[in-house]
Design an enzyme around this catalytic site. Structure first.
Site, PDB file in Angstrom:
ATOM      1  CD  GLN A 136      -3.569  -4.849   6.312  1.00 20.22           C
ATOM      2  OE1 GLN A 136      -3.424  -3.870   5.602  1.00 20.22           O
ATOM      3  NE2 GLN A 136      -4.184  -5.939   5.874  1.00 20.22           N
ATOM      4  CE  LYS A 190      -3.784  -2.527   1.972  1.00 23.45           C
ATOM      5  NZ  LYS A 190      -4.358  -3.147   3.150  1.00 23.45           N
ATOM      6  CG  ASP A 217     -10.211  -0.999   4.251  1.00 23.82           C
ATOM      7  OD1 ASP A 217      -9.923  -1.236   3.057  1.00 23.82           O
ATOM      8  OD2 ASP A 217      -9.534  -1.374   5.225  1.00 23.82           O
TER       9      ASP A 217
END
Ligand code: NDP
Length: 282
Positions: free
Chosen positions: A97, A53, A120
């Site tokens: 994460q 990322k 997300d």
């Protein structure tokens, strides 16, 4: 023989488009999109994702802020970091994460993220917006699948779409997006009776169950579009999808490979969501 939908090529095009828009945004508005990625603990797979990322951010010209916290991090410490990032004007997207270590309440942590920075799209506010078809962010993997279909000129309207898998991050939002695109959508799961017969009805089959090479040719109608979301490791360590590619490719009209299909789209969509967040108030 099916046309291969090349996720590497399509995601590279999207990342190039994002890089161009980012350069323009910097020049005209003085805004540099910023993504904060928070990782707790030492999970090696998560560390690889976080590194990827960071690299993707650099490539498109975003600022990237990495927070690598020890396994022993307390919930209140993580919540306090999220609150700080929520207020930080240089941070437009926040990603925690997953999975988190067991002692941390995942739901509570995700709820703490400002929905306007929830790139997300896991916050219930954004999940709700997807349900009503009025969304700012889409979860990255299903959004990536929709882009693959769109950029391969695959018509969804009126088609029989079968999604196998009903997780909150893939199957359910995938079904909603296909529905919004006017597909006739069936969602299957581990209790579905006669899965093979249901799958054989599909004009567009989305496989997202996480079982190595589960779907052989007997699950696929001649000429169907087959999108393989699964990422699995064979006993010899090589990667494969949920679909038996060699058997299914000769009968499908389009198919995504694994690796190199849906996988590369996920990060491209994360970059897209971060850019959307950075431009939301313009
Ligand atoms: P989950 O394990 O959360 O969900 C799997 C789903 O598949 C469940 O709904 C389960 O049903 C269903 N299922 C499992 N076995 C069967 C079966 N034999 N028949 C029918 N349905 C079945 O997985 P995710 O949704 O998180 O991920 C799915 C796959 O996609 C994984 O391989 C994952 O690695 C991959 N993935 C890939 C991404 C990418 O970037 N390409 C991103 C995210 C995930 P039930 O609900 O009844 O248990």
């Amino acid at each position: 023989m099916a046309q291969i939908i090349d996720g590497k090529v399509i995601s590279a095009t999207i990342r190039r488009e994002i890089a161009e828009k980012t350069a323009e945004l910097k020049e005209k508005e003085g805004i540099v999109p910023g993504l904060a990625v928070v990782i707790v603990g030492e999970d090696p797979a998560s560390k690889v994702y976080v590194r990827n990322k960071h690299r993707a951010c650099e490539e498109v010209g975003f600022a990237s802020f990495a927070y690598e916290l020890p396994e022993t991090t307390k919930e209140k410490e993580l919540l306090s970091l999220i609150r700080k990032l929520n207020k930080d004007k240089n941070v437009h997207g926040i990603l925690v994460q997953l999975p988190l270590p067991r002692h941390l309440d995942e739901e509570k942590i995700l709820l703490a993220i400002d929905p306007a920075k929830d790139v997300d799209a896991f916050h219930p506010y954004n999940v709700g917006k997807i349900m009503i078809g009025n969304y700012d962010f889409l979860p990255c993997t299903p959004a990536g699948v929709m882009e693959l279909l769109r950029r391969s000129n695959i018509e969804i309207s009126g088609k029989e779409c079968v999604v196998v898998g009903r997780s909150n991050i893939v199957g359910k939002p995938q079904a909603m997006l296909l529905l919004q695109a006017n597909g006739t959508v069936t969602v299957c799961h581990s209790r579905t009776k006669d899965l093979r017969a249901v799958c054989r009805r599909a004009d567009i089959l989305i496989a997202a169950i996480g079982k190595a090479e589960f779907f052989d040719a007997s699950y696929v109608k001649e000429g169907a579009v087959v999108i393989d979301v699964g990422i699995n490791r064979r006993a010899d360590g090589t990667l494969c999808g949920d679909v038996k590619f060699d058997e299914v490719a000769p009968i499908a009209s389009h198919i995504t490979p694994v690796p190199g299909g849906v996988g590369p789209m996920t990060i491209a969509m994360l970059m897209q969501n971060t850019l959307t967040a950075a431009t939301a108030k313009l």
